[in-house]
Design a protein around this motif. Sequence first.
Motif, PDB file in Angstrom:
ATOM      1  N   THR A 198       0.834  -1.190   0.000  1.00 33.07           N
ATOM      2  CA  THR A 198       0.000   0.000   0.000  1.00 33.07           C
ATOM      3  C   THR A 198       0.871   1.243   0.000  1.00 33.07           C
ATOM      4  O   THR A 198       1.807   1.358   0.786  1.00 33.07           O
ATOM      5  CB  THR A 198      -0.950   0.007   1.207  1.00 33.07           C
ATOM      6  OG1 THR A 198      -1.724   1.203   1.145  1.00 33.07           O
ATOM      7  CG2 THR A 198      -0.190  -0.030   2.507  1.00 33.07           C
ATOM      8  N   PRO A 199       0.565   2.177  -0.863  1.00 32.31           N
ATOM      9  CA  PRO A 199       1.351   3.406  -0.911  1.00 32.31           C
ATOM     10  C   PRO A 199       0.892   4.453   0.092  1.00 32.31           C
ATOM     11  O   PRO A 199       1.470   5.514   0.168  1.00 32.31           O
ATOM     12  CB  PRO A 199       1.110   3.903  -2.340  1.00 32.31           C
ATOM     13  CG  PRO A 199      -0.210   3.359  -2.712  1.00 32.31           C
ATOM     14  CD  PRO A 199      -0.423   2.107  -1.947  1.00 32.31           C
ATOM     15  N   LEU A 200      -0.145   4.150   0.863  1.00 31.90           N
ATOM     16  CA  LEU A 200      -0.731   5.191   1.708  1.00 31.90           C
ATOM     17  C   LEU A 200      -0.021   5.379   3.035  1.00 31.90           C
ATOM     18  O   LEU A 200      -0.165   6.408   3.676  1.00 31.90           O
ATOM     19  CB  LEU A 200      -2.198   4.850   1.990  1.00 31.90           C
ATOM     20  CG  LEU A 200      -3.146   5.000   0.800  1.00 31.90           C
ATOM     21  CD1 LEU A 200      -4.506   4.462   1.166  1.00 31.90           C
ATOM     22  CD2 LEU A 200      -3.256   6.459   0.396  1.00 31.90           C
ATOM     23  N   ALA A 233      -4.142  10.666   5.837  1.00 36.21           N
ATOM     24  CA  ALA A 233      -5.302   9.841   5.542  1.00 36.21           C
ATOM     25  C   ALA A 233      -6.325  10.658   4.766  1.00 36.21           C
ATOM     26  O   ALA A 233      -6.540  11.835   5.065  1.00 36.21           O
ATOM     27  CB  ALA A 233      -5.917   9.330   6.839  1.00 36.21           C
ATOM     28  N   PRO A 234      -6.967  10.069   3.765  1.00 36.36           N
ATOM     29  CA  PRO A 234      -7.986  10.791   3.000  1.00 36.36           C
ATOM     30  C   PRO A 234      -9.171  11.129   3.907  1.00 36.36           C
ATOM     31  O   PRO A 234      -9.591  10.313   4.722  1.00 36.36           O
ATOM     32  CB  PRO A 234      -8.407   9.804   1.913  1.00 36.36           C
ATOM     33  CG  PRO A 234      -7.593   8.590   2.087  1.00 36.36           C
ATOM     34  CD  PRO A 234      -6.780   8.691   3.310  1.00 36.36           C
ATOM     35  N   PHE A 243      -9.099   4.185   0.787  1.00 39.11           N
ATOM     36  CA  PHE A 243      -8.060   3.608   1.640  1.00 39.11           C
ATOM     37  C   PHE A 243      -7.401   2.387   1.025  1.00 39.11           C
ATOM     38  O   PHE A 243      -6.598   1.725   1.669  1.00 39.11           O
ATOM     39  CB  PHE A 243      -8.644   3.251   3.010  1.00 39.11           C
ATOM     40  CG  PHE A 243      -8.747   4.443   3.919  1.00 39.11           C
ATOM     41  CD1 PHE A 243      -9.802   5.320   3.812  1.00 39.11           C
ATOM     42  CD2 PHE A 243      -7.757   4.690   4.870  1.00 39.11           C
ATOM     43  CE1 PHE A 243      -9.893   6.432   4.643  1.00 39.11           C
ATOM     44  CE2 PHE A 243      -7.831   5.802   5.699  1.00 39.11           C
ATOM     45  CZ  PHE A 243      -8.900   6.673   5.592  1.00 39.11           C
ATOM     46  N   GLY A 244      -7.748   2.029  -0.210  1.00 31.02           N
ATOM     47  CA  GLY A 244      -7.090   0.920  -0.867  1.00 31.02           C
ATOM     48  C   GLY A 244      -7.347  -0.419  -0.190  1.00 31.02           C
ATOM     49  O   GLY A 244      -6.464  -1.267  -0.127  1.00 31.02           O
ATOM     50  N   VAL A 245      -8.565  -0.599   0.289  1.00 33.09           N
ATOM     51  CA  VAL A 245      -8.887  -1.833   1.001  1.00 33.09           C
ATOM     52  C   VAL A 245      -9.151  -2.959   0.008  1.00 33.09           C
ATOM     53  O   VAL A 245      -9.856  -2.782  -0.978  1.00 33.09           O
ATOM     54  CB  VAL A 245     -10.134  -1.606   1.889  1.00 33.09           C
ATOM     55  CG1 VAL A 245     -10.633  -2.921   2.462  1.00 33.09           C
ATOM     56  CG2 VAL A 245      -9.789  -0.640   3.012  1.00 33.09           C
ATOM     57  N   THR A 246      -8.562  -4.117   0.261  1.00 36.52           N
ATOM     58  CA  THR A 246      -8.780  -5.266  -0.617  1.00 36.52           C
ATOM     59  C   THR A 246      -9.412  -6.442   0.099  1.00 36.52           C
ATOM     60  O   THR A 246      -9.702  -7.459  -0.521  1.00 36.52           O
ATOM     61  CB  THR A 246      -7.449  -5.761  -1.222  1.00 36.52           C
ATOM     62  OG1 THR A 246      -6.567  -6.089  -0.148  1.00 36.52           O
ATOM     63  CG2 THR A 246      -6.821  -4.702  -2.082  1.00 36.52           C
TER      64      THR A 246
END
Lengths: 135, 175, 656
Positions: free
Chosen positions: B32-34, B39-40, B132-135
């Motif tokens: 993850t790049p975050l 945080a958004p 948040f790029g949740v997978t």
Amino acid sequence: MTQRFLKLAAYVVAVAALLAGAAVSAQTIDDRVRDIARQLMCPVCEGQTVAESSSELAEQMRAVIREQLEGGQHPEQILDYFVGRYGESILAAPPKRGLNLLVWIGPFAVLLGGVGLAVRTLRRWTHPPLPGDAG
Amino acid sequence: MRWQKTAVFFAVVSVLAVLGLAAARERPPWSTPLVGHPAPDFTLTLFDGGRLRLSELRGKVVVMNFWASWCTACRQESPVLEWTWQTYRSRGLVLVGVNIWDRRSDALRMMAEFGKTYPNGPDPQGRILQEFGVTGVPETFFIDRRGRIERKHLGPVTRDLVVRVVEPLLTAAEP
Amino acid sequence: MSDLGAFAIRASLVVALYAIAAALIGARLRDERFLTSGRRGVLAAAAFLTLASVALIWSLVAADFSILYVAQNTSLATPLFYRISGFWGNMDGSLLLWAWVLSAYSAIVVLTNRSRNAILMPYVITVLMGVLAFFLVLLTTAADPFTRLQVPPPDGGGLNPLLEDPGMFFHPPTLYLGYVALTVPFAFAVAALLTGHLGPEWITSTRRWALVAWYFMGLGLVIGGWWAYHVLGWGGYWGWDPVENSVLMPWLVVTAYIHSVMVQERRGMLKVWNLALIILAFGLSIFGTFLTRSGVVSSVHSFARSSIGPVFVAFLMAAMLSAFALLLARMGRLQEAHHLESALSREGAFLFNNVALVAAAAAVFFGTTFPMLSEAVRGVRMLVGPPYYNQVFVPIALLVLLLMGVGTSIPWVEETLPRLGRHLALAATLAGAGGVVLLVFGVRKPAALSSFILVMFVAVVTLAEFARGTRGRRRIGESVPRAVYSLLRVNPQRYGGYVVHVGGLMMVVGIAASSGLSRQIDTTLAPGEEVRIGRYMLSLQGVLPYRDSTRIGIAVQLTVSNAGQVLGVLQAGKVVHVASQQPLNLVGIRSTPRDDLYVILAGVAPRKVRLQVLLNPLVFWIWTGMGVITLGTLIAVLPELRRTRRPVVNPAAERS
């Protein structure tokens, strides 16, 4: 001869028209969403793009793509959005820079190398050394 | 002519060797790049009707947990989450639960089952989870007082992990 | 039963090793008795493996859960038909299947070469039994399918539900029939290199084997695609899955090989190429097994994963190193001086064909292995999916298509550019005209448009070949159908090949249309609501519970109509395979030669359903094309029919 030509031509045109029956005219928003979705891999599926997957995440991603397209975003911006959040691995094909160039150029290098080899072989065959020449 | 062929041949062999080595390595989880970035911001409508906005929580340590009722690991970590909330809320920690890929009735049932008292809300369109790029579930984000994502954890959290991550964040100076 | 099976595998290993020893001693001492004994050893190995395989099938059908493999791959609920497919449900059985097929093929090779290839045979036997021994060692150590359980469970785990399907019944064995057949030409090639007998014998003896390998690998790929389309249900038939890619790579190389050997048979040229191609093809087939069994790639075939991957890499490297070393050693003898009259000739075209097909295989190879490489070097696993293959593989494939047209028309030996131009002018003109028509009708995507133009080009060229051939026969009084039949019987290799080409063209048309011109709509409907796609109108009738012998779930009923006229009903559903709790898609497909209407149920909400609706043009022609390829392959393997009555043809017109 001309008659046969015309008959064949008519046949070919008919086939082409039949094929064209499946053609797409203008690009709808659905098509544009799909084009972008095809460039992203679905993170929760094995080997499916976001366009193909029927998982909930893929659907939600397609909805976001649609929303951003309607908001005037360009495809590159939308792809960057997802890369920024999911990392480079979400792209369905590596961006053409750095180490990734290996995979983009490699096959064409093989093709060119092979063509060079073939040309050299053909030249050798069409102009074989005369007996007495150095081998 | 001969050496060229030998060269190509050994190139192939080395590629195979690299592949063999790659096979031996463990595959890292989805990167993850975050982490390390702000945080958004988002607005979450809670199950009880209230609204929660991340930017309004600046100055507090925020732990965001993405979960679903059909996920066994989420059930496993639920007691830990509730404990985290009870233990650290007085010190300025906010625990936020985001329910995803789920049905409202099932979510509420699970919340009642585990006695979740911390703020929880659904993300039906998946906008927050995509930000948040949740997978998958569960995924937990630890956000410091300045709104920066300190860490992302995949899978169920343990008390041990929470203590290790949260204590330094709580003692850090306020912005 | 498991004792019998385990014994049979070990016996087979012993006999295979014996066969190697006997064959080599017999060759060394030139003693016929040893050679015969070695041949008998091969037959015995096949017999033992048949016994072992029957034992495993029996155990599966009888649900003997004292055997671990049976417990893992079948259950009391599994229908009889699919108990058999439990054989290849997992690695151990798959390896046994490979070994069985290899032993059977080896037996056939021995039986058909009793009075031929006396010099090559001992070494052919050595290589075949050597490869077999490798698999048998695995089967007796790391992958023993007859491992027993101390306490047999009352019921088994059941077959992977994705495999409980007629398509999946045939997919693995078909692929194996193809894959394994590659070992035969490889064995002959190595034997030729070892003995120095590098003439045409090793090629002519293995021509049919190469065709068998080529056909069954292709058929296996198409069955896999058919299954993905109808059962996996994402709307496509090919996803560049790494495991499927690993069959595609050797298939491309074998395609080059079966064309290239024609040049060696005719002119004695391209010997090095042919040896290199078959060694490469065999190597890729082992590499493919490695890819499937290791964990280095993410694939729908992930159930096949095990720890056995590195062993295959070792075997692969050993085999490739030795074979290529042999080739290099014999290079001098192979590089005879050849004389080719003109580069512009079928010989030249086939050479470029080799290059293009190997480059296509390279594209697949790079794409499949790059994620691993990227991870090893940068720590980031870059994925390689359809956009890559569309930009890299497709142009090279189009080049192959172009060469198919040129190669069909260009004669052997020599051609001049003006003459070639005249020959191709008609086809090129018609293809161009067709392209313009398509453009006018809205086909704008460059890949699809170029594919159609090239298909028309090759189609006209191929039909012209048939026209020319029948014209010759008609002069001696044969009717057109009879003439075509004669062409196919008198020169089956060539005209059967053209039939295969036609089938291939049909497949290309289907693939190009369904990839480039398909449409998709995501929609949410309430009962009674409609959605339009293309000329079809879909109306949601209702949501019903679904139940069959192994699965339960929900399905939606849709009425399909066109311009008000009701055409039929489609059902799409989301179900769960009861025994394994695995969720599956039930796809609703309405297929016509023109296009496929394809419906996926994405989700159900209160009073609404989410659907993915696709319109895929010309998919029908992909499957039909494979049928035509089957016909052409059958024709091509037939022996030539020698006739006393040959047509009198104008020698000036007879150019090939």
